[in-house]
Design a protein around this motif. Sequence first.
Motif, mmCIF file in Angstrom:
data_model
loop_
_atom_site.group_PDB
_atom_site.id
_atom_site.type_symbol
_atom_site.label_atom_id
_atom_site.label_comp_id
_atom_site.label_asym_id
_atom_site.label_seq_id
_atom_site.Cartn_x
_atom_site.Cartn_y
_atom_site.Cartn_z
ATOM 1 N N SER A 293 0.824 -1.207 0.000
ATOM 2 C CA SER A 293 0.000 0.000 0.000
ATOM 3 C C SER A 293 0.856 1.255 0.000
ATOM 4 C CB SER A 293 -0.918 0.010 1.232
ATOM 5 O OG SER A 293 -1.770 -1.103 1.237
ATOM 6 N N VAL A 294 1.922 1.238 0.795
ATOM 7 C CA VAL A 294 2.815 2.393 0.862
ATOM 8 C C VAL A 294 3.483 2.638 -0.492
ATOM 9 C CG1 VAL A 294 4.903 3.325 1.933
ATOM 10 C CG2 VAL A 294 3.203 2.129 3.332
ATOM 11 N N HIS A 295 3.941 1.580 -1.113
ATOM 12 C CA HIS A 295 4.615 1.728 -2.405
ATOM 13 C C HIS A 295 3.622 2.050 -3.523
ATOM 14 C CE1 HIS A 295 8.828 0.660 -1.521
ATOM 15 N NE2 HIS A 295 8.286 0.094 -0.471
ATOM 16 N N ASP B 3 -8.095 0.833 1.952
ATOM 17 C CA ASP B 3 -8.301 -0.491 2.533
ATOM 18 C C ASP B 3 -7.062 -1.313 2.196
ATOM 19 O OD1 ASP B 3 -8.974 -3.076 3.163
ATOM 20 O OD2 ASP B 3 -10.953 -3.020 2.220
ATOM 21 N N VAL B 4 -6.322 -1.753 3.225
ATOM 22 C CA VAL B 4 -5.057 -2.448 2.981
ATOM 23 C C VAL B 4 -5.241 -3.669 2.088
ATOM 24 C CG1 VAL B 4 -5.203 -3.887 5.056
ATOM 25 C CG2 VAL B 4 -2.977 -3.335 4.097
ATOM 26 N N ASN B 5 -6.432 -4.302 2.148
ATOM 27 C CA ASN B 5 -6.671 -5.510 1.368
ATOM 28 C C ASN B 5 -6.955 -5.223 -0.102
ATOM 29 O OD1 ASN B 5 -6.553 -6.998 3.809
ATOM 30 N ND2 ASN B 5 -8.596 -6.272 4.271
ATOM 31 N N ALA B 6 -7.064 -3.949 -0.452
ATOM 32 C CA ALA B 6 -7.267 -3.597 -1.858
ATOM 33 C C ALA B 6 -6.070 -3.988 -2.710
ATOM 34 C CB ALA B 6 -7.558 -2.105 -1.996
ATOM 35 N N ALA C 9 -14.724 4.846 -1.651
ATOM 36 C CA ALA C 9 -13.865 3.998 -2.485
ATOM 37 C C ALA C 9 -12.767 3.343 -1.663
ATOM 38 C CB ALA C 9 -13.249 4.837 -3.592
ATOM 39 N N SER C 10 -12.345 2.157 -2.085
ATOM 40 C CA SER C 10 -11.199 1.481 -1.468
ATOM 41 C C SER C 10 -9.886 1.987 -2.043
ATOM 42 C CB SER C 10 -11.301 -0.033 -1.685
ATOM 43 O OG SER C 10 -12.404 -0.564 -1.006
ATOM 44 N N VAL C 11 -9.952 2.494 -3.290
ATOM 45 C CA VAL C 11 -8.756 2.986 -3.981
ATOM 46 C C VAL C 11 -9.032 4.396 -4.481
ATOM 47 C CG1 VAL C 11 -7.187 2.623 -5.929
ATOM 48 C CG2 VAL C 11 -8.131 0.653 -4.716
#
Length: 788
Positions: free
Chosen positions: A253-255, A265-268, A555-557
Amino acid sequence: MNALFGIKKEKLFELWHLIARNVFLLINAIIFSVAALLIFFGNTKEGIFLGIIILFNISLGLIQDIHAWRTLEKLRLLTALSISRLNPDGSVSAVLLDDLKKNDQVVLHLGDQVPSDGTVFSQKGFEVNEALITGESSSFPKKENDRVLAGSIVTAGTAVLKIETIFSESRISKMTEKIQRYTENASPIQESVRLVVKYSGYVLLLVIAFVAFRGIQTSEPIILMVKSIGALASMIVPQGLVIAVTLLFAYGSVHLYRKHVLLQDVNAVEKLGRIKNLCLDKTGTLTENTLTVEDTHVPAGISREEAEYLTTTYTCESGDSSQTIRAVQKYLRCPTGGEVSDAMPFSSMRGYGGILMKDPQKKEAILVGAPDIFLPHLLNEEEKEWLSLLIETHGREGKRLLCVVRSPGEMIPRELAGVSLSVVAAYVLHNELRAGTREAIRFFQNRGVVIRIISGDNPETVRAIANLAGVYHTENVITGAEMEKWNERDFGEHAKRFTIFARIKPEQKSKIIKALKKDGFTAMVGDGANDALAIKKADLGIAMFDGAPATRRLASVVLTHNSFAELPEGVALADRIIKNVEIYASVFFNQMFIGVFFFTLLSVFEYSYPFTPLNITFSNYFTVGLPGVLVFYWAIRPSGNIMKENAQSFLLRVIPFPFIAAIVQSSAMLAVFILYRASAGTEEMSAIMVISSILLGIVFFSLSPRVYEGVTSRVQKIQVFWFGALEVLLLSFAFSFPFFLEFFNVTSVPAVSFAVIISVVIACALVLYFLVWSFFRAPQARQSPLLR
């Protein structure tokens, strides 16, 4: 203070969950019990060392988990809901949701999400949609003193809302208080891993019962049973895999944020790689969000000046703040308009907006919207032909028309049935295709993703833009009017046949998404308030950063540079994260299966388990810990192309190779054990088995990339070779220091024994290589590399 307390309570819950999932595990309880029993039975040094090691492992996992959680929290602040609070002096200041207090007044515009329960203090054509709370997809007008619920989306007009309750006390907050993005909303991979950990714990309990029963039957010393249980616990339960997967997702997620793709959402990370159906809004997604008016058409019988006067009156008095109206307002030369007695801002659910002119001599409503909505209600046949020709001509060119019509009467018609209209003007607008859109469309279609365009625009306009972007099968077009009579079954059966959905209402968008989800993992990309419900309904919602606040929040993204062209890089990185999760999970599973199979083989031949807990800890640093460093490096800095994610279950993809490999490896370990069981002492036998286990683990890890990535690049092969050499060097270094030997309950191994171990490991490696080459090479390896 209450709001602050609510936020603190929420964060403390998440923090407590992170601590609990690192500390309160079955495996930790068993190993701590083993350490206590070792101390109790006089093996104080080993018990203390084992306790220190497990505490170190727990602390390391906890620190990494909390660091990832805090990093993601900081990223989410970028999309935090910003509220326009009305100050006592009449000025407006932007504040965060957490800063709102009871009796504050906030200003709401089109696309905003209502931050807290409250009452309407003043309004102008204000309408909201409460689908997120009640499930009702229609929009409702709200007047002064009407109550509005938190989570509603503003679909038309503006309002000043007086806050009654802070968000944490609102209905939607209570509905969603158990949803924790980082801690609770597990992805399919995380669910699979947790399932494995859960059932491996049950297997461990059976093994413990068996060890205890056999020990009692054979009068085995209790201290030996305790050591065996501790060693088996460390090997059978993949205790660090849950955290490892979460950390890979978090660092991914960070990258991804550095690629201008912000995950809320980390699971995205995983979801980006699973997309099968990708639905796109046209304006603001395929095309630039900025519209430009390039021409005006006025029918016979009305002057251009009158047309501009009436249009300006609407743009100034309706409360409509859409991009389309802003473009028209910028284009018009008329500085001022007339007075109105009523206004109804544009609503995408209605398809038009209107004003009622304040003229005692001539009562009429001026309506503004899409021309084909007004077309059936035009009274003059010549006007119908004139407007139809404009729609057809400009639609083929991918341009939009905004139509201004008049309706005699003393009310603004909220429905057009039975209303007679006449045309005032038609404005031609266009927006350019976003840079990189064609390449992005090609990227997804090369992956086998089906692209669909869902828009409120004219079918020919949408089709022209889709063709320009390179979308396949644009001949499959359907309009919202044609779908009006569809029931839920019709949506499920027919929606997947179409590529272009035009003149679609927001509630139809969410129905289309719901239907497509049955056909495969579905993502929705949009930016407007009319996309919010569809984005919420999709398996993966993707929003533009400069889009409507409600859409961005749901939104998740979020694409931080507002470009659909940013998505392919995010998906490519997601593929790398997922493939490296598979590689690392296979390492854990391999060690787990070896633990079960080797113990089973020894039990069949009635041999005692040769490992102690410290032996397994030492082995795990080489077979699991150090490979993890390289896996994380591969996830962030790939050395070659990665094949795309597929729809097969994570466990079905990952488990077969470590399962079969573990049978071969366990057999090799049994062969080494039988060769030396009569001649080697306890510590020497432990050392021989530890070395065998580590070398076999290195062999397995070196073959994993070919299994899960399909093709290993020359650079990756070199990295694996030197990494294996480094592990062997570190292993030799550890066995040359008495401190390490004493600490981990092993002893030095004669050169001849080491040669025998190497021979067995080479034989095992050849068998595994044959299996990989013959049965476990991924079929995608034979396809063309992904576009990057």
